[in-house]
Design a protein around this motif. Structure first.
Motif, mmCIF file in Angstrom:
data_model
loop_
_atom_site.group_PDB
_atom_site.id
_atom_site.type_symbol
_atom_site.label_atom_id
_atom_site.label_comp_id
_atom_site.label_asym_id
_atom_site.label_seq_id
_atom_site.Cartn_x
_atom_site.Cartn_y
_atom_site.Cartn_z
ATOM 1 N N GLY A 1 0.810 -1.215 0.000
ATOM 2 C CA GLY A 1 0.000 0.000 0.000
ATOM 3 C C GLY A 1 0.843 1.265 0.000
ATOM 4 O O GLY A 1 0.324 2.358 -0.202
ATOM 5 N N THR A 2 2.162 1.118 0.217
ATOM 6 C CA THR A 2 3.065 2.270 0.157
ATOM 7 C C THR A 2 3.040 2.839 -1.258
ATOM 8 O O THR A 2 3.007 2.092 -2.231
ATOM 9 C CB THR A 2 4.505 1.829 0.509
ATOM 10 O OG1 THR A 2 4.500 1.229 1.799
ATOM 11 C CG2 THR A 2 5.458 3.022 0.533
ATOM 12 N N THR A 3 3.048 4.159 -1.384
ATOM 13 C CA THR A 3 2.985 4.748 -2.726
ATOM 14 C C THR A 3 4.311 4.572 -3.464
ATOM 15 O O THR A 3 5.370 4.427 -2.852
ATOM 16 C CB THR A 3 2.654 6.249 -2.679
ATOM 17 O OG1 THR A 3 3.713 6.933 -2.018
ATOM 18 C CG2 THR A 3 1.329 6.511 -1.973
ATOM 19 N N TYR A 4 4.191 4.599 -4.761
ATOM 20 C CA TYR A 4 5.345 4.462 -5.650
ATOM 21 C C TYR A 4 6.429 5.483 -5.297
ATOM 22 O O TYR A 4 7.597 5.132 -5.143
ATOM 23 C CB TYR A 4 4.840 4.654 -7.081
ATOM 24 C CG TYR A 4 5.902 4.633 -8.143
ATOM 25 C CD1 TYR A 4 6.417 3.433 -8.609
ATOM 26 C CD2 TYR A 4 6.369 5.817 -8.705
ATOM 27 C CE1 TYR A 4 7.377 3.407 -9.602
ATOM 28 C CE2 TYR A 4 7.323 5.796 -9.704
ATOM 29 C CZ TYR A 4 7.823 4.594 -10.142
ATOM 30 O OH TYR A 4 8.774 4.579 -11.124
ATOM 31 N N GLN A 5 6.036 6.739 -5.138
ATOM 32 C CA GLN A 5 7.017 7.785 -4.853
ATOM 33 C C GLN A 5 7.710 7.566 -3.504
ATOM 34 O O GLN A 5 8.901 7.787 -3.375
ATOM 35 C CB GLN A 5 6.360 9.174 -4.892
ATOM 36 C CG GLN A 5 7.365 10.325 -4.849
ATOM 37 C CD GLN A 5 8.382 10.271 -5.979
ATOM 38 O OE1 GLN A 5 8.017 10.160 -7.151
ATOM 39 N NE2 GLN A 5 9.671 10.326 -5.648
ATOM 40 N N SER A 6 6.966 7.079 -2.514
ATOM 41 C CA SER A 6 7.558 6.809 -1.199
ATOM 42 C C SER A 6 8.618 5.718 -1.289
ATOM 43 O O SER A 6 9.640 5.780 -0.608
ATOM 44 C CB SER A 6 6.489 6.374 -0.199
ATOM 45 O OG SER A 6 5.542 7.394 -0.027
ATOM 46 N N ASP B 1 -2.156 0.919 -9.428
ATOM 47 C CA ASP B 1 -2.767 2.177 -9.004
ATOM 48 C C ASP B 1 -1.801 2.965 -8.113
ATOM 49 O O ASP B 1 -2.201 3.576 -7.119
ATOM 50 C CB ASP B 1 -4.085 1.891 -8.265
ATOM 51 C CG ASP B 1 -4.995 3.105 -8.215
ATOM 52 O OD1 ASP B 1 -4.725 4.064 -8.970
ATOM 53 O OD2 ASP B 1 -5.943 3.103 -7.422
ATOM 54 N N ASP B 2 -0.501 2.881 -8.457
ATOM 55 C CA ASP B 2 0.544 3.626 -7.754
ATOM 56 C C ASP B 2 0.794 3.178 -6.313
ATOM 57 O O ASP B 2 1.410 3.895 -5.540
ATOM 58 C CB ASP B 2 0.239 5.127 -7.772
ATOM 59 C CG ASP B 2 1.260 5.870 -8.639
ATOM 60 O OD1 ASP B 2 1.944 5.216 -9.441
ATOM 61 O OD2 ASP B 2 1.382 7.089 -8.483
ATOM 62 N N LYS B 3 0.285 2.001 -5.933
ATOM 63 C CA LYS B 3 0.525 1.504 -4.582
ATOM 64 C C LYS B 3 1.178 0.132 -4.641
ATOM 65 O O LYS B 3 0.819 -0.702 -5.471
ATOM 66 C CB LYS B 3 -0.782 1.426 -3.801
ATOM 67 C CG LYS B 3 -1.400 2.783 -3.542
ATOM 68 C CD LYS B 3 -2.649 2.660 -2.675
ATOM 69 C CE LYS B 3 -3.328 3.998 -2.495
ATOM 70 N NZ LYS B 3 -3.810 4.558 -3.784
ATOM 71 N N PHE C 1 3.512 -2.549 -8.429
ATOM 72 C CA PHE C 1 2.581 -1.492 -8.032
ATOM 73 C C PHE C 1 1.364 -1.525 -8.926
ATOM 74 O O PHE C 1 1.478 -1.678 -10.138
ATOM 75 C CB PHE C 1 3.227 -0.114 -8.197
ATOM 76 C CG PHE C 1 4.425 0.096 -7.317
ATOM 77 C CD1 PHE C 1 4.312 0.786 -6.127
ATOM 78 C CD2 PHE C 1 5.653 -0.419 -7.683
ATOM 79 C CE1 PHE C 1 5.409 0.971 -5.307
ATOM 80 C CE2 PHE C 1 6.759 -0.242 -6.870
ATOM 81 C CZ PHE C 1 6.642 0.446 -5.674
ATOM 82 N N ASN D 1 1.819 -3.501 -4.228
ATOM 83 C CA ASN D 1 0.898 -4.608 -3.950
ATOM 84 C C ASN D 1 1.571 -5.972 -3.884
ATOM 85 O O ASN D 1 0.939 -6.953 -3.540
ATOM 86 C CB ASN D 1 -0.267 -4.633 -4.949
ATOM 87 C CG ASN D 1 0.174 -5.077 -6.323
ATOM 88 O OD1 ASN D 1 1.345 -5.085 -6.639
ATOM 89 N ND2 ASN D 1 -0.784 -5.448 -7.154
#
Length: 75
Positions: free
Chosen positions: A17-22, A63-65, A61, A67
């Motif tokens: 669930g961490t975002t791509y950018q993070s 939806d940018d999260k 990832f 998975n």
């Protein structure tokens, strides 16, 4: 070869669930990156090597999260 490696612990510490950018901020530039599709259903794959033998993790990832993360090899 002289491949950039990061610690396995850093990858294990990432929560789904961490975002791509993070993830990019936390781990730096990946050894490889693939983008499949477009829009909300697009998938991104980041490859990070964790040792000089070529062991690596593939982070996926949707939806940018984040998975999924699975062990792979860069060779």
């Amino acid at each position: 070869g002289n491949i950039k490696t990061i610690s396995k612990a850093k990858i294990k510490g990432l929560h789904l669930g961490t975002t791509y950018q993070s993830v990019i901020d936390a781990l730096g530039t990946p050894n490889g990156q693939t983008i499949v599709g477009q829009g909300p259903l697009s998938g991104k794959y980041l490859l990070y090597a964790v040792d000089r033998k070529g062991s690596a993790y593939d982070l996926t990832f949707t939806d940018d999260k984040l998975n999924n993360k699975f062990k792979t090899s860069i060779y």
